[in-house]
Design a protein around this motif. Structure first.
Motif, mmCIF file in Angstrom:
data_model
loop_
_atom_site.group_PDB
_atom_site.id
_atom_site.type_symbol
_atom_site.label_atom_id
_atom_site.label_comp_id
_atom_site.label_asym_id
_atom_site.label_seq_id
_atom_site.Cartn_x
_atom_site.Cartn_y
_atom_site.Cartn_z
ATOM 1 N N ILE A 22 1.228 16.049 0.740
ATOM 2 C CA ILE A 22 -0.128 15.923 1.289
ATOM 3 C C ILE A 22 -0.568 17.282 1.812
ATOM 4 C CG2 ILE A 22 -1.504 14.795 3.093
ATOM 5 C CD1 ILE A 22 0.619 12.492 2.836
ATOM 6 N N GLY A 58 -6.815 2.210 1.976
ATOM 7 C CA GLY A 58 -5.495 1.612 2.151
ATOM 8 C C GLY A 58 -4.795 2.029 3.439
ATOM 9 N N LEU A 59 -4.745 3.329 3.699
ATOM 10 C CA LEU A 59 -3.978 3.772 4.865
ATOM 11 C C LEU A 59 -4.667 3.408 6.173
ATOM 12 C CD1 LEU A 59 -2.540 7.206 3.711
ATOM 13 C CD2 LEU A 59 -1.301 5.096 4.135
ATOM 14 N N ASN A 98 1.056 3.738 -3.167
ATOM 15 C CA ASN A 98 0.700 5.158 -3.005
ATOM 16 C C ASN A 98 1.839 6.040 -3.487
ATOM 17 O OD1 ASN A 98 -1.839 4.867 -1.997
ATOM 18 N ND2 ASN A 98 -1.296 5.195 0.146
ATOM 19 N N GLY A 132 -7.758 4.596 -6.495
ATOM 20 C CA GLY A 132 -7.663 4.329 -5.050
ATOM 21 C C GLY A 132 -9.039 4.189 -4.439
ATOM 22 N N THR A 133 -9.062 3.728 -3.196
ATOM 23 C CA THR A 133 -10.337 3.558 -2.497
ATOM 24 C C THR A 133 -10.403 4.435 -1.255
ATOM 25 O OG1 THR A 133 -9.423 1.799 -1.134
ATOM 26 C CG2 THR A 133 -10.472 1.147 -3.192
ATOM 27 N N GLY A 134 -9.259 4.960 -0.817
ATOM 28 C CA GLY A 134 -9.244 5.742 0.418
ATOM 29 C C GLY A 134 -9.262 4.844 1.646
ATOM 30 N N ASN A 170 0.824 -1.201 0.000
ATOM 31 C CA ASN A 170 0.000 0.000 0.000
ATOM 32 C C ASN A 170 0.863 1.257 0.000
ATOM 33 O OD1 ASN A 170 -2.463 1.472 0.146
ATOM 34 N ND2 ASN A 170 -1.941 1.890 2.277
ATOM 35 N N LYS A 208 1.926 6.024 -7.154
ATOM 36 C CA LYS A 208 0.757 6.719 -7.689
ATOM 37 C C LYS A 208 0.940 8.236 -7.657
ATOM 38 C CE LYS A 208 -2.799 5.436 -5.234
ATOM 39 N NZ LYS A 208 -3.976 4.802 -4.686
ATOM 40 N N PHE A 209 1.529 8.727 -6.563
ATOM 41 C CA PHE A 209 1.615 10.174 -6.388
ATOM 42 C C PHE A 209 2.987 10.737 -6.765
ATOM 43 C CE2 PHE A 209 -1.876 8.789 -3.640
ATOM 44 C CZ PHE A 209 -2.892 9.593 -4.135
ATOM 45 N N ASP A 258 8.740 9.517 -1.449
ATOM 46 C CA ASP A 258 8.539 9.879 -2.856
ATOM 47 C C ASP A 258 8.786 11.374 -3.037
ATOM 48 O OD1 ASP A 258 6.080 11.523 -2.583
ATOM 49 O OD2 ASP A 258 5.135 9.641 -1.981
ATOM 50 N N PHE A 289 6.331 8.218 4.022
ATOM 51 C CA PHE A 289 5.555 7.441 4.987
ATOM 52 C C PHE A 289 6.521 6.498 5.674
ATOM 53 C CE2 PHE A 289 1.746 8.859 2.969
ATOM 54 C CZ PHE A 289 0.802 8.773 3.977
ATOM 55 N N ALA A 348 -10.873 8.282 3.148
ATOM 56 C CA ALA A 348 -10.363 9.658 3.083
ATOM 57 C C ALA A 348 -9.380 9.786 1.924
ATOM 58 C CB ALA A 348 -9.675 10.017 4.396
ATOM 59 N N GLN A 349 -9.637 10.763 1.076
ATOM 60 C CA GLN A 349 -8.717 11.059 -0.022
ATOM 61 C C GLN A 349 -8.588 12.569 -0.108
ATOM 62 O OE1 GLN A 349 -10.769 8.998 -3.225
ATOM 63 N NE2 GLN A 349 -9.144 7.489 -3.251
ATOM 64 N N ALA A 350 -7.362 13.040 -0.317
ATOM 65 C CA ALA A 350 -7.161 14.488 -0.407
ATOM 66 C C ALA A 350 -7.956 15.026 -1.587
ATOM 67 C CB ALA A 350 -5.684 14.794 -0.560
HETATM 68 P P1 ADP Z 1 -6.044 5.290 -1.735
HETATM 69 O O1 ADP Z 1 -6.514 3.913 -2.052
HETATM 70 O O2 ADP Z 1 -6.976 6.350 -2.209
HETATM 71 O O3 ADP Z 1 -4.620 5.504 -2.094
HETATM 72 P P2 ADP Z 1 -5.070 5.485 0.934
HETATM 73 O O4 ADP Z 1 -5.778 5.333 2.249
HETATM 74 O O5 ADP Z 1 -3.923 4.615 0.697
HETATM 75 O O6 ADP Z 1 -6.180 5.337 -0.156
HETATM 76 O O7 ADP Z 1 -4.624 6.991 0.790
HETATM 77 C C1 ADP Z 1 -5.549 8.003 1.097
HETATM 78 C C2 ADP Z 1 -5.155 9.322 0.492
HETATM 79 O O8 ADP Z 1 -3.947 9.782 1.088
HETATM 80 C C3 ADP Z 1 -4.849 9.291 -0.974
HETATM 81 O O9 ADP Z 1 -6.030 9.364 -1.744
HETATM 82 C C4 ADP Z 1 -3.998 10.530 -1.131
HETATM 83 O O10 ADP Z 1 -4.813 11.692 -1.167
HETATM 84 C C5 ADP Z 1 -3.207 10.556 0.165
HETATM 85 N N1 ADP Z 1 -1.882 9.944 0.015
HETATM 86 C C6 ADP Z 1 -1.492 8.705 0.403
HETATM 87 N N2 ADP Z 1 -0.193 8.495 0.147
HETATM 88 C C7 ADP Z 1 0.259 9.621 -0.454
HETATM 89 C C8 ADP Z 1 1.539 10.036 -0.978
HETATM 90 N N3 ADP Z 1 2.611 9.224 -0.935
HETATM 91 N N4 ADP Z 1 1.624 11.266 -1.518
HETATM 92 C C9 ADP Z 1 0.545 12.090 -1.550
HETATM 93 N N5 ADP Z 1 -0.675 11.760 -1.078
HETATM 94 C C10 ADP Z 1 -0.824 10.547 -0.536
#
Ligand code: ADP
Length: 858
Positions: free
Chosen positions: A530, A559-560, A497, A555-557, A493, A500-501, A525, A586, A543-545
């Motif tokens: 964030i 993972g974290l 992430n 994403g599903t929001g 995860n 992805k970012f 990364d 992270f 939760a997603q930014a």
């Molecule tokens: P998702 O499946 O959407 O990635 P997560 O719970 O893993 O769900 O992450 C939630 C949100 O946290 C992401 O949608 C993103 O907005 C933010 N995020 C997570 N990791 C990063 C990262 N490495 N850089 C920037 N934003 C991140």
């Protein structure tokens, strides 16, 4: 000083001032009255003097009249009047003298008057004597010419002077009296006015005080009414609450037990208040276990009694928890209990307050929800696996060449099927974590291989985003205690992430360093960072930014939040540092176990040497050759690298046989296609499985007209490792004598079809849609190299079949439900539908069949 006291002082001072002034006025009035009495006495005295003078004048006139009557008429009566009047005159004079004795000038005048009277009496006597002697004319003449008249005149004047004097005195005294009367009047009016003013002031002050008192009393009445209301309200809340509210004193004795507690626990308040502590409602074993755990945390023994609840609450660690409660009749029910401290305003502990609710209903609902979720998981996972599997196969070329447009549409479908799968898996994970049902197989193990493995398995995802991972420091020798699957899920995860970012072409740096007794694994990364306003919510579910990430980045929001929960279950924690537009790191912190010496690289390499099948890589680009070596190594194959067609021929002749050959088309000495024809012409290499790996694979495929014998696949660069391994594994099976045979127990015909397509290259599939059908096949004596087993079958639980499967036949469970640990231990492998890609399924089955068939393969 209170208002009341001030008021009393003011009133006392005011009253004292009024009394003083009134006393002064009374004193002045008294003096005035006395003065007036004196004045009146003097006036009366003056009147008396005047009346005395009048009496004297009367007597004088009567004497003169008597004298005249006798002298003129010889009247005896007149003589008697004369004598009588003259007899009275000395007395009257004496009395007058006495009356004027306080006035010296009048005394002198009175004395002079007396002299005049004496003289006139003597003269009168001589006149009367003459008359008596018969000298009537002489007497008459003497009366007319003698001194009698002059003396009478003198007497008149003298009395008039005295009377005038008295009149003067009288007018003076009357003036004085009037003055005194006026002053008395002033004093009386002033006194009365002052008294009235004082009374008014007093009345006003009293009135004001009364009003203040009334308003204070009213306020008191109001606040006491409010207090009564509040207390009444609290009592009503406590009494009518559906929660059992149980208060205790600091020693644990119950002090309050509300009606809900009575209903819930079956005791009357009177039976427990002041008599017992709430320990009687608990199952002793639960308290013992909780107290033991808490004792370990604290490092000292805490008794499994009320002491446990009290200590935990005092330490601020008594969170809401679930307990089994015992009713008076001995029956039990699940309850949620939270205990808090009751302190007074000085912070002194007055006791404890427990609030409990009966959660039987909630538990039932939870059970229903879980059943529903498990049904949904099965219902969704199976068709999803078919969809994803079919799409993967079609994209992999099983159904022949797909047009570019068709491919891009299939890609979309495949990507979305994967996304749906991820969402379902995440939701089920969250559900498991929240219900406390996620199992963790904690195992002590070295960290570095876990890190390498997680990077390898996410590398493909990174490539899709044109992002690479770099393991900068792997903390060699450090051991951790984790569930490796869950840990890999956490890493996957964080790595995905980061990919992805990250900006395209970026690198994600992974490091593991010791920080005290913990190891910190960081994934850094150089992405967009964030946003500050999102940081507090980042670990929350869904939760997603940026909500568009769901669609854009898949994403599903969740993972974290899963990552955090899993790390905490494994005794670790998750955190992050982020600078907007610069990047995010992270990190997870895990307690380390004692470090073990690192295994030298050569030793590791040696361990595998000789036991793994070999592939020959013919590739002139050293980087690509290295990449191929890594991919093959990961799939369980060794390889030799040659950079030219000639080199390949020599190696095949001297070090063969090889399992397969990967062949670049553009080689320095001749083309790969030329080499291919030469190899097919030679008898030793005519069956050698070949995988073309080229930037121009498609061109090559067309050149050979797509139907080249023994060409396992055409791999376009960049190389898809799964496809490479798939091809090599097929080579492996083609090299075997006869295909393996697999029994697939599954009720979903679509999935049977898809799985058959996936594993067809390596095995012959026999399928059974029910337990009964599978039992029948096994009973017929059919020999299988492997059984692929679904658990949810129309006529029962797939696990029941295990006893019917011969012990030497490996079983792979392929189910929509996650396989319980106990069952997983009994089988070779347990895979979850929708979590398992085509490649993973094929790889797992291949690995097991290979192991079983190992003696047959050299
Ligand atoms: P998702 O499946 O959407 O990635 P997560 O719970 O893993 O769900 O992450 C939630 C949100 O946290 C992401 O949608 C993103 O907005 C933010 N995020 C997570 N990791 C990063 C990262 N490495 N850089 C920037 N934003 C991140």
């Amino acid at each position: 000083m209170t208002n009341d006291k001030v008021f009393r002082y003011k009133v006392a001072a005011g009253m004292a001032a009024i009394i003083a002034v009134l006393l002064a006025l009374a004193y002045a009035g008294y003096n005035m009255a006395r003065e007036q009495r004196v004045n009146l006495a003097l006036v009366r005295h003056t009147y008396e003097v005047k009346s005395q003078i009048e009496d004297l004048l009367d007597a004088s006139r009567n004497a003169a009249t008597g004298q005249r009557g006798y002298v003129v008429l010889g009247s005896q009566t007149s003589l008697a009047l004369f004598e009588h009047s003259n007899e009275a005159i000395p007395q009257l004079l004496a009395k007058l003298r006495l009356l004027v004795r306080d006035n010296p000038s009048q005394v002198v005048r009175a004395d002079e008057l007396a002299g005049l009277f004496d003289e006139r009496f003597s003269e009168a006597l001589s006149v009367i004597s003459r008359r008596r002697a018969g000298d009537e004319d002489g007497a008459y003449n003497q009366l007319l010419t003698g001194r009698t008249l002059a003396l009478s005149e003198a007497i008149s004047q003298q009395t008039k002077i005295m009377e005038d004097q008295e009149d003067d005195l009288l007018s003076q005294r009357l003036l004085q009296t009037a003055e005194t009367a006026r002053r008395t009047e002033y004093i009386s009016i002033g006194g009365a006015a002052f008294a009235i003013l004082g009374i008014l002031v007093a009345v006003f002050a009293v009135f004001r005080d009364l009003r203040r008192r009334l308003s204070v009393e009213q306020a008191l009445r109001d606040s006491s009414a409010l207090l009564q209301n509040t207390l009444g309200m609290q009592r009503a809340v406590v009494n009518s609450a559906n929660y059992a509210i149980i208060a205790t004193d600091p020693d644990g004795f119950i002090t309050d037990f509300n009606p809900a507690a009575e209903r819930m626990l079956g005791y009357k308040a009177a039976e427990v208040i002041g008599k017992v502590n709430p320990g009687i409602f608990h199952v002793h074993g639960e308290v013992v276990a909780a107290a033991e755990k808490f004792s370990q945390e604290l490092g000292r023994t805490v008794q499994p009694s009320f002491e446990f609840f009290a200590t935990k609450t005092l330490q601020g660690k008594m969170q809401t928890g679930e307990w089994t409660f015992i009713r008076k009749d001995g029956s039990t029910f699940p309850a949620e209990l939270s205990v808090s401290l009751v302190r007074n305003s000085e912070g002194e502990v007055l006791g404890f307050l427990g609030i409990a609710s009966d959660i039987t209903e909630r538990k039932n609902v939870e059970r229903l929800k879980n059943e529903f979720i498990s049904t949904v998981s099965h219902e969704l996972r199976t068709p999803l696996t078919s969809i994803r599997g079919s799409l993967g196969l079609v994209l992999g070329g099983i159904a022949g060449e797909v047009t570019a447009q068709g491919k891009s549409l299939l890609d979309i479908a495949h990507k979305n099927a994967e996304r749906l799968g991820r969402l379902i898996n995440d939701i089920l994970d969250i559900e498991k974590i929240e219900s406390g049902k996620m199992e963790f197989q904690m195992k002590r193990q070295p960290l570095a291989p876990l890190l390498r493995q997680s990077i390898e398995s996410t590398a493909d995802y990174g490539r899709q985003h044109d992002v690479s991972f770099h393991l900068a420091d792997e903390a060699p020798g450090v051991e951790v205690e984790v569930d490796s699957d869950r840990f890999m899920q956490v890493m996957a995860n964080l790595l995905s992430n980061a990919a992805k970012f990250s900006p395209e072409g970026g690198t994600v740096e992974v490091t593991a360093v010791l920080v005290g007794k913990a190891v910190r694994i960081s994934v850094a990364d150089k992405g967009k960072g964030i946003p500050a306003e999102f940081r507090d919510r980042i670990f929350q579910k869904f939760a997603q930014a940026d909500s568009s990430d769901t669609r854009q980045k898949g994403g599903t929001g969740l993972g974290l939040s899963i990552t955090k929960a899993m790390m905490e279950h494994m005794g670790g924690s998750v955190g992050f540092d982020s600078v907007v537009d610069r990047g995010t790191t992270f990190f997870v912190d895990l307690p380390t176990l004692s470090a073990v010496p690192a295994v030298p690289a050569e030793a590791r390499a040696q361990a595998g040497v000789g036991s793994r099948p070999r592939v020959l890589v013919c590739e002139d680009d050293a980087d690509i050759a290295l990449l191929l070596r890594m991919m093959l190594d990961q799939g369980g194959f060794d390889c030799d690298i040659v950079a030219s067609a000639g080199g390949a021929q020599r190696k095949l002749a001297t070090d063969g046989p090889y399992l397969a050959l990967t062949l670049d088309i553009a080689l320095p000495d001749k083309t790969g296609l030329e080499l291919f024809h030469e190899l097919r012409a030679a008898s030793e290499t005519q069956d050698l499985p070949i995988i073309f790996v080229s930037a121009e694979a498609d061109k090559g495929r067309r050149a050979l007209n797509g139907a080249a014998v023994g060409v396992l696949d055409w791999l376009q660069k960049p190389i898809d490792p799964q496809r490479l391994l798939h091809a090599v594994r097929m080579a492996r099976h083609q090299s075997r004598q006869g295909a393996a045979s697999v029994l697939h127990v599954e009720d979903d015909p679509d999935l049977i079809h898809v799985v058959t397509s996936i594993i067809e290259p390596i095995a012959k599939i026999d399928s059974a849609p029910t337990l009964a059908a599978a039992r029948a096949k096994l009973a017929e004596g059919a020999r299988y190299d492997l059984v692929l087993l679904d658990l949810t079958l129309p006529d029962g639980d797939g696990a029941e079949l295990l006893s019917a499967i011969p012990a030497e036949v490996p079983v792979v469970i392929f189910s929509a439900r996650e396989v319980p640990e106990e069952l997983a231990r009994k089988v070779s492998s347990a895979l979850t539908k929708s979590k398992t890609s085509n490649e993973l399924l094929l790889h797992s089955i291949t690995a097991i069949i290979d192991k079983m068939a190992a003696p047959r393969v050299s």
